[in-house]
Design a protein around this motif. Structure first.
Motif, PDB file in Angstrom:
ATOM      1  N   ASP A 182      -0.137   7.797   4.077  1.00 59.39           N
ATOM      2  CA  ASP A 182      -0.519   7.244   5.379  1.00 59.39           C
ATOM      3  C   ASP A 182      -1.121   5.856   5.214  1.00 59.39           C
ATOM      4  O   ASP A 182      -0.830   4.941   5.991  1.00 59.39           O
ATOM      5  CB  ASP A 182      -1.530   8.168   6.057  1.00 59.39           C
ATOM      6  N   ALA A 183      -1.973   5.693   4.201  1.00 56.28           N
ATOM      7  CA  ALA A 183      -2.627   4.406   3.975  1.00 56.28           C
ATOM      8  C   ALA A 183      -1.605   3.326   3.613  1.00 56.28           C
ATOM      9  O   ALA A 183      -1.637   2.217   4.150  1.00 56.28           O
ATOM     10  CB  ALA A 183      -3.673   4.539   2.872  1.00 56.28           C
ATOM     11  N   ILE A 184      -0.677   3.659   2.711  1.00 52.52           N
ATOM     12  CA  ILE A 184       0.320   2.670   2.286  1.00 52.52           C
ATOM     13  C   ILE A 184       1.242   2.301   3.436  1.00 52.52           C
ATOM     14  O   ILE A 184       1.544   1.123   3.664  1.00 52.52           O
ATOM     15  CB  ILE A 184       1.121   3.210   1.085  1.00 52.52           C
ATOM     16  N   CYS A 185       1.708   3.319   4.177  1.00 53.82           N
ATOM     17  CA  CYS A 185       2.592   3.048   5.314  1.00 53.82           C
ATOM     18  C   CYS A 185       1.889   2.221   6.383  1.00 53.82           C
ATOM     19  O   CYS A 185       2.498   1.350   7.009  1.00 53.82           O
ATOM     20  CB  CYS A 185       3.092   4.360   5.912  1.00 53.82           C
ATOM     21  N   SER A 186       0.592   2.486   6.597  1.00 53.38           N
ATOM     22  CA  SER A 186      -0.171   1.729   7.592  1.00 53.38           C
ATOM     23  C   SER A 186      -0.384   0.280   7.159  1.00 53.38           C
ATOM     24  O   SER A 186      -0.578  -0.596   8.005  1.00 53.38           O
ATOM     25  CB  SER A 186      -1.518   2.399   7.846  1.00 53.38           C
TER      26      SER A 186
END
Length: 394
Positions: A35-39
């Protein structure tokens, strides 16, 4: 003590307000490094779809982050978050007047008393650090600050070569660190400039406290290699290398006459977990060559074990579906607003894109995949279910 710390951690998380920074992904329910990387990458890819644009990504490194926490300052922030006075007092007592000594063999150093920082190896330390940094948010809308515990990335969306807001944001971040007794490790802080404009000029270096930040072509963020060309060759090559090294142990187990169920369990725990690490981030946009290189390891494992194993395509499709459904059902997720139902309530609004790299990115792939389901919120039946026949890996 660790069992009690876990109880305290659970109590703290259950009492945190829903307004907590949504871009802090550590210790949040239904959040992960993916989630962090995609965000971090979605605004990058969306911005690069526009003309006269490029992106600067600053991967921040803190010097001894957990050791610099000032308990009184942390407690003030926890109080403003609405945690009870009794809990704040317990945490203050827990972090203050701690004795510490060093043992080497049979020799023990003199004991010293510490009243700063959080104990090393403490269950609560990472959570307390995330709460300390909850008010570290971007000032300008053209910047994004993505955090996972002490792993922090500042994304600056630059238009028409105007880096004013980005550089000002770096200055504000530096000032915030000073105010909160945190020190930026400039020598380990890296920057990537993503610019696909033709004939673009050299970008002036970024300086923090008089020291130039090293600009690199690729760096590792939360276990994933991110490159300035936004290709996944470096990342997939690293995953393939790690997985191949573990094939040796799979062969050793085979020679020891381990049964197929044991071999399969070992494969899924030590090889598949590597090959599919953060697959929803890169699975839709890695090249066919990269995908085949990873799939070869799966086929080799199949020959060793003697049973059929889930392909990376199956794993990607299933995980993409689950992740998309989780975001749709979680209103507080930063990407939730990107999944917008049409008036019919049967399909999600398609997202526009000019470039292939944005079309193949996580959010765009997820929207198309949900639209291919019989019902927008139907969960996948099993881990190896193949949903639809639209190829998602390119």
């Amino acid at each position: 003590m660790k069992c009690f710390e876990r109880l305290v951690m659970s109590h703290i998380k259950s009492n945190l307000p829903p307004t907590l920074d949504p871009y802090q992904f550590a210790y949040r329910a239904k959040r992960s490094t993916e989630d962090a990387i995609c965000s971090a990458l979605h605004p990058v890819l969306t911005h690069l779809d526009k003309k006269d644009s490029y992106v600067r990504m600053l991967f921040v490194d803190f010097r001894s982050a957990f050791n610099t926490i000032i308990p009184q300052q942390l407690i003030c922030k926890l109080d403003r978050l609405g945690l009870s006075t009794s809990l704040c007092n317990w945490l203050l007592d827990f972090l203050s007047q701690r004795s510490q000594e060093v043992r080497v063999g049979n020799n023990i150093s003199n004991s010293i008393t510490l009243s700063t920082g959080a104990p090393q190896g403490c269950v609560l330390s990472p959570l307390l650090f995330t709460l300390l940094t909850h008010d570290c948010t971007p000032t300008y809308s053209s910047n994004h600050l993505v955090k996972f515990a002490d792993d922090t990335t500042l994304v600056g969306l630059i238009t028409k070569n105007d880096e004013t807001h980005y550089r000002k944001e770096v200055e504000l971040l530096t000032m915030w660190c000073k105010d909160n007794n945190l020190s930026l490790n400039v020598s380990k802080t890296k920057e990537i400039v993503v610019n696909f404009q033709r004939g673009h000029t050299q970008h002036p270096p970024l300086t923090i406290e008089g020291a130039a930040v090293e600009r690199v072509s690729s760096t590792k963020f939360l276990g994933v290699h991110i490159s300035e060309d936004l290709f996944w060759t470096t990342n997939t090559a690293s995953l393939a290398k790690k997985a191949k090294q573990r094939l040796y142990f799979l062969r050793k187990l085979k020679r020891a006459s381990a049964p197929p169920p044991i071999l399969t369990t070992f494969y899924r725990g030590t090889l598949e977990s590597i090959l599919s690490s953060c697959i929803t981030v890169w699975g839709g946009s890695c090249t066919n060559k990269n995908r085949k290189a990873l799939q070869r390891t799966v086929r080799t494992a199949e020959k060793i074990i003697g049973v059929s194993l889930p392909s990376l395509q199956d794993i990607y499709t299933t995980r993409l579906t689950r992740k998309a459904i989780t975001i749709v059902n979680e209103a507080s997720h930063p990407a939730h607003s990107l999944f917008s139902l049409l008036p019919s309530g049967k399909r999600y609004r398609s997202l526009r894109s000019r470039t292939t790299r944005l079309t193949n990115s996580f959010i765009h792939q997820a929207v198309r995949l949900l639209n291919s389901l019989p019902s927008p919120l139907t969960a996948p039946a099993s881990r190896t279910t193949r949903i639809g026949q639209t190829p998602l890996l390119h």
